[in-house]
Design an enzyme around this catalytic site. Sequence first.
Site, PDB file in Angstrom:
ATOM      1  N   ALA A 111      39.905 -14.658  24.712  1.00  0.00           N
ATOM      2  CA  ALA A 111      41.408 -14.563  24.948  1.00  0.00           C
ATOM      3  C   ALA A 111      42.229 -13.445  25.748  1.00  0.00           C
ATOM      4  O   ALA A 111      42.625 -13.610  26.326  1.00  0.00           O
ATOM      5  CB  ALA A 111      42.025 -14.360  23.366  1.00  0.00           C
ATOM      6  N   GLU A 112      41.118 -12.086  25.877  1.00  0.00           N
ATOM      7  CA  GLU A 112      41.455 -11.544  26.794  1.00  0.00           C
ATOM      8  C   GLU A 112      41.043 -11.526  28.266  1.00  0.00           C
ATOM      9  O   GLU A 112      41.727 -10.719  28.926  1.00  0.00           O
ATOM     10  CB  GLU A 112      41.508  -9.715  25.837  1.00  0.00           C
ATOM     11  CG  GLU A 112      41.608  -8.418  27.266  1.00  0.00           C
ATOM     12  CD  GLU A 112      41.140  -6.923  26.002  1.00  0.00           C
ATOM     13  OE1 GLU A 112      42.022  -6.398  26.619  1.00  0.00           O
ATOM     14  OE2 GLU A 112      40.845  -7.336  25.185  1.00  0.00           O
ATOM     15  N   GLY A 113      39.580 -11.960  28.176  1.00  0.00           N
ATOM     16  CA  GLY A 113      39.087 -11.976  29.466  1.00  0.00           C
ATOM     17  C   GLY A 113      40.354 -13.548  30.777  1.00  0.00           C
ATOM     18  O   GLY A 113      40.541 -12.729  31.473  1.00  0.00           O
TER      19      GLY A 113
END
Length: 178
Positions: A69-71
């Site tokens: 998700a953060e990537g």
Amino acid sequence: MDSFTQNYLQCKIPEAMMMGSPPPDLVLRPFGFQVDLVSAHCVSGCLTITESCCQPFKVLHGGVTSLIAEGLASIGAHVASGYRRIAGIELNINHLKAAPLGTAVHASAKPITLGKRIQVWEVKFWKIPASDVSSRTDSSTLPKNSVLAVSRVTFLVGLPVSKGASRAPEAVKIPSSM
């Protein structure tokens, strides 16, 4: 994969100040995640759940979901900001269903707000047919009951470049092979 996505993932966009840098999806590769679309409005890709991304109960590890998700949201925020420096300041994720070993998963990050100083991105994960892993999946066609997880990621935009990365702008001068 379109040419912008391919060039971005290969660090071949000079204005992105990424020349000579590791690929932006490098952290996602050990899990077999494949980015298939990069734009200022959507970043998406797929993976098949393997032992390398499972917890001991043979289901997708929540930490891996958070990393993806953060990537994805980071890649989108970087492009949407005009390749300015960004930093994640908050991530939340709700895991709604388990994804057992062998499950094919599609993830898509889309902006909720693209401000000058703050961006918020929503990332959704869906269970998909295994045959769809190798092709781009249109998330708007996926059934709502196949959602595995939903995340929001918030970024600060336009931060100063740190001393350790002060030579990064020089990388732009390296001729591009585009």
